[in-house]
Design a protein around this motif. Structure first.
Motif, PDB file in Angstrom:
ATOM      1  N   SER A  62       0.811  -1.262   0.056  1.00 31.99           N
ATOM      2  CA  SER A  62       0.092  -0.086  -0.079  1.00 31.99           C
ATOM      3  C   SER A  62       0.827   1.111   0.014  1.00 31.99           C
ATOM      4  O   SER A  62       1.613   1.427   0.624  1.00 31.99           O
ATOM      5  N   ASP A  63       0.608   2.278  -0.681  1.00 32.17           N
ATOM      6  CA  ASP A  63       1.090   3.360  -0.715  1.00 32.17           C
ATOM      7  C   ASP A  63       0.641   4.131   0.494  1.00 32.17           C
ATOM      8  O   ASP A  63      -0.553   3.839   1.085  1.00 32.17           O
TER       9      ASP A  63
ATOM     10  N   THR B 226      -3.478   7.641   0.343  1.00 34.34           N
ATOM     11  CA  THR B 226      -4.290   6.529   0.238  1.00 34.34           C
ATOM     12  C   THR B 226      -4.792   6.079   1.766  1.00 34.34           C
ATOM     13  O   THR B 226      -5.918   5.457   2.065  1.00 34.34           O
TER      14      THR B 226
ATOM     15  N   LYS C 272       8.949   3.745  -5.939  1.00 27.24           N
ATOM     16  CA  LYS C 272       7.723   2.647  -5.923  1.00 27.24           C
ATOM     17  C   LYS C 272       7.917   1.382  -6.689  1.00 27.24           C
ATOM     18  O   LYS C 272       7.597   0.182  -6.019  1.00 27.24           O
TER      19      LYS C 272
ATOM     20  N   GLY D 260      -3.467   2.090  -3.759  1.00 25.71           N
ATOM     21  CA  GLY D 260      -2.757   3.312  -4.062  1.00 25.71           C
ATOM     22  C   GLY D 260      -3.823   4.504  -4.253  1.00 25.71           C
ATOM     23  O   GLY D 260      -5.106   4.102  -3.584  1.00 25.71           O
TER      24      GLY D 260
ATOM     25  N   ASP E  81       0.522   6.262  -9.240  1.00 25.24           N
ATOM     26  CA  ASP E  81       0.177   4.811  -8.817  1.00 25.24           C
ATOM     27  C   ASP E  81      -0.439   4.123  -9.844  1.00 25.24           C
ATOM     28  O   ASP E  81      -0.295   2.867  -9.943  1.00 25.24           O
TER      29      ASP E  81
ATOM     30  N   TYR F 174       1.349   0.793 -11.135  1.00 26.21           N
ATOM     31  CA  TYR F 174       0.587  -0.466 -10.524  1.00 26.21           C
ATOM     32  C   TYR F 174       0.095  -1.279 -11.767  1.00 26.21           C
ATOM     33  O   TYR F 174       0.369  -2.648 -11.823  1.00 26.21           O
TER      34      TYR F 174
ATOM     35  N   LEU G   7      -7.615   1.672  -6.184  1.00 28.89           N
ATOM     36  CA  LEU G   7      -7.329   3.207  -6.414  1.00 28.89           C
ATOM     37  C   LEU G   7      -8.016   4.230  -5.689  1.00 28.89           C
ATOM     38  O   LEU G   7      -9.140   4.132  -6.205  1.00 28.89           O
TER      39      LEU G   7
END
Length: 345
Positions: free
Chosen positions: A151-152, A156, A255, A275, A281, A285, A301
């Protein structure tokens, strides 16, 4: 100020105090990777009730660091093994070791391996060794884990305002707001707790937290996550590059590199990526999912209130069919999807 001037002149060597900060990291049963930093600084003290000026002072202290280069550090594991390394010019150290023994045998019920760090450099008569030893922990995911979660942090689970005009809201939230007063996005901690448990009775599914924030904010973000009862997991931040940094800039974003490292560390494990739609993201991702098509269960998201960003993200995910990508406005929407797909009870 005197210490700062001496440091600039290269005459600052009589350290006042030794502080070793190991960062929460992760390992496999036979490979450990841990990093941290050695500073001539007092430990950061963030109190739940402190005024604005104390908060600003703490922020200043996080970035006004006195690094200790070429410091010898010794790592001691519960099985008796010892390893040594030295810090670089910015005070950072890394232990990257392959092991024959199974580290999982020395972990607690939640998969955390406790270790000790010792400062082996010269101690001057007035030097204060803040702890002896310094203690840290590594996560060795349980072999019974059903999946992992990466996870961000920014926007987020923690509202930062990264998409705000000139980033002014980001600066205000990150630098001038007490960590205890930062409010997580509604329902985020509860969602992550359920994902950590999955379909089991214990929290075996590993959680990994990513941020583009610098390591200077590690203690701040760790306190936020712990205080708001997010499942404990490795916290992966990045180094600040100064204007005179001559080292090669990494080819891939922070990331992306961290996610790939995690996926390659646990090739048997599938992951959920979480994210937001505010910055990159969505592209990172989906690139990861395309590169590892059978490893990503789904992507969540969080929607942000930024029209241009939302349009860009929709252009990325609308025709992406490799893995499910869900744009969510609330934690409840992600929770409902996770339950329908058999990830949580």
């Amino acid at each position: 100020m005197i210490r700062r001037i001496k440091k600039l002149l290269g005459r600052y060597k009589n350290y006042e105090q030794i502080l070793i900060t190991p960062y929460r990291s992760y390992a496999t049963p036979h490979h450990l990777y841990l990093s941290g930093r050695v500073l001539d600084n007092a430990p950061l003290k963030i109190k739940q009730k402190q005024n604005f000026f104390k908060t600003v002072k703490n922020t200043y202290k996080q970035f006004d660091s006195f690094e200790i280069p070429e410091a010898e550090i010794e790592l001691r594991l519960p099985n008796g093994q010892k390893f040594s390394t030295q810090t670089n010019g910015e005070g950072y150290f890394v232990f990257d070791k392959q092991l024959k023994e199974n580290l999982a045998e020395y972990c607690n019920e939640e998969g955390w391996l406790q270790f000790e760090l010792y400062y082996k450099g010269e101690l001057y008569p007035k030097t204060n060794l803040i702890a002896d030893p310094f203690e840290g922990e590594l996560l060795v995911p349980d072999e019974k884990a059903e999946f992992g979660v990466i996870s961000d942090i920014d926007d987020t689970i923690l509202h930062t305002g990264v998409t705000s005009f000139l980033k002014w809201r980001l600066l205000k939230n990150s630098l001038f707001t007490n960590a205890y007063k930062r409010i997580p996005l509604k329902g985020a901690a509860e969602l992550y707790q359920k994902l950590a448990i999955g379909l089991q009775e214990t929290s075996r599914n590993p959680m990994f937290y990513l941020s583009n924030s610098p390591w200077n904010l590690y203690e701040y973000l760790k306190l936020f996550l712990d205080h708001n009862q997010f499942p404990k997991g490795p916290i992966l931040l990045r180094n600040l590059r100064g204007p005179f940094d001559s080292t090669l800039k990494p080819e891939k974003p922070h990331k992306q590199r961290q996610i790939i490292n995690i996926l390659e560390s646990y090739p048997h494990l599938k992951f959920i990526l979480i994210g937001d739609s505010g910055e990159h993201d969505a592209s990172i991702y989906t690139d990861i999912a395309a590169q590892f098509p059978n490893r990503i269960l789904c992507i969540y998201l969080r929607s942000v209130q930024h029209k241009k960003q939302m349009q860009r993200v929709k252009g990325i995910i609308d025709n992406f069919e490799t893995t499910p990508v869900l744009m969510v406005n609330t934690s409840e929407e992600a929770e409902e999807h996770a339950r329908e797909n058999g990830y949580i009870i």
